[in-house]
Structures are given as structure tokens and as C-alpha cells.
Write a protein that holds these residues in place. Structure first.
Motif, PDB file in Angstrom:
ATOM      1  N   SER A  98       0.806  -1.154  -0.153  1.00 51.67           N
ATOM      2  CA  SER A  98       0.038   0.024  -0.096  1.00 51.67           C
ATOM      3  C   SER A  98       1.045   1.299   0.186  1.00 51.67           C
ATOM      4  O   SER A  98       2.124   1.225   0.489  1.00 51.67           O
ATOM      5  CB  SER A  98      -0.890  -0.072   1.286  1.00 51.67           C
ATOM      6  N   VAL A  99       0.192   2.319  -0.057  1.00 47.52           N
ATOM      7  CA  VAL A  99       0.977   3.600  -0.139  1.00 47.52           C
ATOM      8  C   VAL A  99      -0.052   4.592   0.640  1.00 47.52           C
ATOM      9  O   VAL A  99      -1.257   4.498   0.850  1.00 47.52           O
ATOM     10  CB  VAL A  99       0.926   4.182  -1.572  1.00 47.52           C
ATOM     11  N   GLU A 100       0.761   5.476   1.379  1.00 49.53           N
ATOM     12  CA  GLU A 100       0.048   6.445   2.316  1.00 49.53           C
ATOM     13  C   GLU A 100      -0.197   7.835   1.455  1.00 49.53           C
ATOM     14  O   GLU A 100       0.606   8.288   1.114  1.00 49.53           O
ATOM     15  CB  GLU A 100       0.652   6.531   3.718  1.00 49.53           C
ATOM     16  N   VAL A 101      -1.580   8.160   1.617  1.00 54.21           N
ATOM     17  CA  VAL A 101      -1.620   9.529   1.052  1.00 54.21           C
ATOM     18  C   VAL A 101      -2.321  10.399   2.044  1.00 54.21           C
ATOM     19  O   VAL A 101      -3.086  10.058   2.464  1.00 54.21           O
ATOM     20  CB  VAL A 101      -2.758   9.433  -0.218  1.00 54.21           C
ATOM     21  N   THR A 102      -1.840  11.523   2.132  1.00 59.14           N
ATOM     22  CA  THR A 102      -2.178  12.561   3.062  1.00 59.14           C
ATOM     23  C   THR A 102      -2.833  13.593   2.343  1.00 59.14           C
ATOM     24  O   THR A 102      -2.096  14.336   1.669  1.00 59.14           O
ATOM     25  CB  THR A 102      -0.977  13.038   3.970  1.00 59.14           C
ATOM     26  N   PRO A 114     -10.340  15.375   4.246  1.00 62.69           N
ATOM     27  CA  PRO A 114      -9.179  15.472   4.162  1.00 62.69           C
ATOM     28  C   PRO A 114      -8.654  14.512   5.398  1.00 62.69           C
ATOM     29  O   PRO A 114      -8.923  14.687   6.645  1.00 62.69           O
ATOM     30  CB  PRO A 114      -8.588  16.958   4.391  1.00 62.69           C
ATOM     31  N   ASP A 115      -7.601  13.711   5.076  1.00 66.00           N
ATOM     32  CA  ASP A 115      -7.179  12.877   6.114  1.00 66.00           C
ATOM     33  C   ASP A 115      -5.993  11.912   5.512  1.00 66.00           C
ATOM     34  O   ASP A 115      -5.447  12.297   3.978  1.00 66.00           O
ATOM     35  CB  ASP A 115      -8.133  11.820   6.690  1.00 66.00           C
ATOM     36  N   THR A 116      -5.462  11.118   6.363  1.00 68.12           N
ATOM     37  CA  THR A 116      -4.479  10.180   5.714  1.00 68.12           C
ATOM     38  C   THR A 116      -4.997   9.021   5.407  1.00 68.12           C
ATOM     39  O   THR A 116      -5.807   8.375   6.265  1.00 68.12           O
ATOM     40  CB  THR A 116      -3.256   9.936   6.680  1.00 68.12           C
ATOM     41  N   LEU A 163      -1.533   3.555  -6.939  1.00 70.64           N
ATOM     42  CA  LEU A 163      -2.530   4.336  -6.271  1.00 70.64           C
ATOM     43  C   LEU A 163      -3.449   4.703  -7.246  1.00 70.64           C
ATOM     44  O   LEU A 163      -3.238   4.894  -8.565  1.00 70.64           O
ATOM     45  CB  LEU A 163      -1.905   5.820  -5.961  1.00 70.64           C
ATOM     46  N   SER A 164      -4.771   4.498  -6.874  1.00 71.01           N
ATOM     47  CA  SER A 164      -5.860   4.884  -8.047  1.00 71.01           C
ATOM     48  C   SER A 164      -6.615   5.988  -7.379  1.00 71.01           C
ATOM     49  O   SER A 164      -7.012   5.946  -6.104  1.00 71.01           O
ATOM     50  CB  SER A 164      -6.866   3.475  -8.160  1.00 71.01           C
TER      51      SER A 164
END
Length: 424
Positions: free
Chosen positions: A182-186, A239-241, A248-249
Motif C-alpha cells: 500500500s501507499v499512504e496519501v495525506t 481530508p485525512d491520511t 495508487l488509484s
């Protein structure tokens, strides 16, 4: 009569001699302690008048006093009681510890939680991560269970549940990651769709965030008081992490944002806003303006108060941030033409709230918009060297004075921002 008298005298003499004989016999014979059995006859012997019957003597041994029982000192008894009390407390503590550790009534949990275990995570770090996400009750007890079993976990994303027992969580983790890497998106609060589209494009994420956020089957804006066909989902993109599968899609990111928005918005009490004829969609608009204007959380409710007060008086909101949204110019340097824009989003030229939110606010901003501070303020401006703080006032002359001070500080610093004077 004489015969009977003589016989009586004779009888008395005979009795006297018999008594003397018995006395002499007892004097010559040593006393012997004897226990004589009562006569077999059931008839009670006659007793002489005026004398009590003889009471059998109690044996000497039974009349001797019993030796005194030895008493333990009070200090010894207290020590024993204290020891017993400590033993009881220890048993209770051990029982509680074992129950908390072994969880005899624990289960497999409910719902779904995606947990990402980073590379080289310690057992303690994994326990804290699970406890933070509500997977297990205690990271400390999870660490003990895992170390007793000698378990180690692979990095990756796991699909777990809320409220799992330690054994169930260990079993799931030992099976290995259930999801792909996985990848973390903030997503930072106060960012518009335009700004997020640029950021994702700069990260080489394929697809268009703008196109993906026009509408979605996951959320109906009309349920929140929006018009039948709003131009976009601006304001609903929470908005969040987010932890998302690789690659990433954008559609997966938008789906998570909309789902999270519905959860967070359900926590907000909108009674105060409704009393002021404002819908949930209006609250989102005000919250988006707060996030655009206030850098500090403590100023959010004060900005909301100014907006409420201006709306009540029919004043234009006069916010530069709405002109920036209308022009899609976030450089901080708006042109005169952009400030004079006739766009309905430009509150410098149009009364009331803009047609839509101008960014996606977080829960703190939404709560402040639903429950503004109670003030009479009508103006605010960035405080010179205030590290992002705003000055608020109900006086227009005071506002003009602060505006001149701000312009002077800006000119002295060569058009550099004046909020953070300590940073060059």
C-alpha cells in the motif's frame, strides 16, 4: 408405758455402743477413696427431716483449674492478617492479569480494519498500531502474548477487525499480509480540488482528480441541502491520511474520502445552524472559508462568528480567498482583475455565501462552522508577526489601522509575508 420406756432406753444404749464401735473401727482403718454404686432399689431412701441430702463429691482432678491457654501476641496476629490480605490481593491481581492476557471470552471481532505494518516493526510497535486502530484492547498485552509465543510479523497490509482477541489477531497476522503493498496519501485540510489535482499529477498518479470528483454514486449532495446538480463534490472530499493499495488509484482515494466524510459529518450537531436558516451544505461552505482563512485552530470559530454576523447584517463577506478560488490562483498575489472578478464565488462582489464550498474542510472546521464563537466581530486581518494568528474587531477604523500596519510591514519586508517575522 414403763415397758416401752425401758425398751427405748435399752435401744438407745445399744445404738450408742454401735456408734462407738464404728468410730473406733474407722480410727484404726486408713481412709480409702471409694466410689460406691447406688443401691439397686428404685425406692428413694428416707431422709432425716431438716437436713439436705448429701451431695456426691466431685473428684479432685476435675476440681483443679485448667492451665491458662497461651495467647499469641497482637503483633503476630496482625502480621498474619496482613499476610493473608496481601495473598488475597495478589490472587486478584494475578487473576485479572491472566484474564486480560488470555481473554477467555475474546472473539474474532467485527467489521474490517486495514492495518499497514511497516518494515522492521518491533512487536511493541505492532501492538501499539493495533491498539490505535481499535483492533486489540491493549498494545502492551498483545506484545506479551506475541513474545511468549515467539511470533514475528511480516511487513505489509493486513485486513483485520475491530475488537479482536489477542490470539485471533496473532493468528491473522501470522498468515501474512492479506492485501497488496500500500501507499499512504495525506490530504491537507483547506485544499481545493484544483490544488489536489496538481499535487497528484506532480506525483505522476494516473488519471484526473478533477474529473473523478464531479459526482459519485457513493454520495448524494442533495441529502445535505445542496442543489439538485452541484458543479462538483467540493467540500465532501474529507481530508485525512489514507492507506491505499499500490498502484495508487484516484477512484479508490475519492471513494475513501467520501466514505469518511459521511462518517465524520454524522457526528456534527446542526441545530444551531438550522436555527439560523443554514443547511448542512451552508455549514460546509462556512467551514471551507474558515480553513482557507485561519491558520490556527483557535481562530476557526472566530472566523465563523464574523461570517455569521455579516450574513445577519446582509454585508458582503469580502474574503480574498473566494476570489483566489474563482481565479484558481493560490500564489497569494491576486491581480486587480481577479479581485474584481464577477464570478459568483467571489464574495468581494457578491453577497452571501459562495455557490459551493471552496475546499474540503476537516471535522474541526465543520464543528466550528456549526457552533461559531459568540462575538460582535465583523472584521479580521492577519496579525503582523503573529505566526499565523488573526486580529478580530467589530470596529471598521480599527480594521483600517491594522490594514495600514500590515501594508507597511509588507513594504518593509520587500513584499514578503509578514505573519512569520521570526523566520526571515
Amino acid at each position: 408405758m414403763s415397758d416401752s420406756h425401758e425398751r427405748s432406753e435399752m435401744e438407745r444404749e445399744a445404738a450408742r455402743r454401735a456408734r462407738e464401735a464404728r468410730r473406733s473401727e474407722r480410727a484404726s482403718t486408713p481412709p480409702v477413696l471409694r466410689m460406691e454404686a447406688p443401691p439397686a432399689s428404685t425406692e428413694r431412701p428416707a431422709r432425716p427431716a431438716g437436713r439436705r441430702p448429701a451431695t456426691p463429691r466431685t473428684p479432685l482432678s476435675s476440681r483443679l483449674p485448667s492451665p491458662p491457654r497461651a495467647r499469641r501476641p497482637r503483633g503476630v496476629r496482625r502480621v498474619r492478617l496482613l499476610f493473608l490480605g496481601l495473598c488475597v490481593v495478589l490472587v486478584v491481581i494475578v487473576g485479572w492479569f491472566l484474564n486480560a492476557l488470555l481473554q477467555p471470552l475474546g472473539g474474532s471481532g467485527s467489521g474490517q480494519v486495514r492495518v499497514n505494518v511497516p518494515e522492521a516493526s518491533s512487536t511493541a510497535a505492532v501492538g501499539d498500531l493495533l491498539a490505535r486502530d481499535g483492533v486489540v484492547a491493549s498494545g502492551f498485552f498483545f506484545k506479551i502474548r506475541a513474545e511468549l509465543a515467539g511470533d514475528h510479523f511480516r511487513a505489509g497490509t493486513y485486513r483485520l477487525a475491530h475488537g479482536m482477541s489477542y490470539s485471533a489477531a496473532l493468528t491473522a497476522l501470522l498468515k501474512g499480509p492479506a492485501l497488496p503493498p500500500s501507499v499512504e496519501v495525506t490530504i491537507i485540510p483547506g485544499k481545493s480540488r484544483y490544488q489536489l489535482d496538481r499535487l497528484l499529477h506532480a506525483e505522476a498518479v494516473p488519471g484526473s482528480y478533477l474529473a473523478a470528483t464531479v459526482h459519485s454514486p457513493l454520495l448524494n449532495p442533495r441529502r445535505y441541502g445542496a442543489p439538485a446538480h452541484p458543479p462538483s463534490l467540493e467540500g465532501f472530499l474529507y481530508p485525512d491520511t489514507y492507506q491505499l493499495p499500490k498502484p495508487l488509484s484516484i477512484s479508490a482515494l475519492v471513494a475513501d474520502q467520501l466514505t469518511r466524510f459521511k462518517v465524520e459529518m454524522a457526528k456534527v450537531n446542526l441545530a444551531y445552524a438550522a436555527a439560523h436558516n443554514l443547511t448542512a451544505y451552508d455549514v460546509l461552505k462556512i467551514a471551507s472559508l474558515e480553513d482557507a482563512e485561519a491558520a490556527l485552530p483557535g481562530d476557526l470559530a472566530k472566523v465563523a462568528s464574523v461570517i455569521y454576523n455579516r450574513l445577519a447584517l446582509g454585508m458582503d463577506l469580502g474574503l480574498d480567498t473566494t476570489a483566489a478560488y474563482a481565479a484558481n490562483n493560490y500564489s497569494g498575489n491576486l491581480t486587480a482583475a481577479q479581485l474584481a472578478s464577477r464570478s459568483p464565488w467571489n464574495t468581494l462582489n457578491h453577497p452571501g455565501l459562495p455557490p459551493t464550498p471552496i475546499d474540503s474542510p476537516d471535522l474541526a472546521a465543520i464543528e466550528a462552522a456549526a457552533h461559531p464563537a459568540h462575538t460582535h466581530d465583523l472584521y479580521f486581518i492577519v496579525r503582523v508577526c503573529g505566526n499565523g494568528a488573526l486580529n478580530f474587531t467589530s470596529s471598521y477604523p480599527q480594521f483600517l489601522l491594522w490594514s495600514r500596519q500590515y501594508d507597511a510591514a509588507l513594504a518593509a519586508r520587500g513584499a514578503r509575508r509578514t505573519e512569520f517575522c521570526g523566520h526571515g
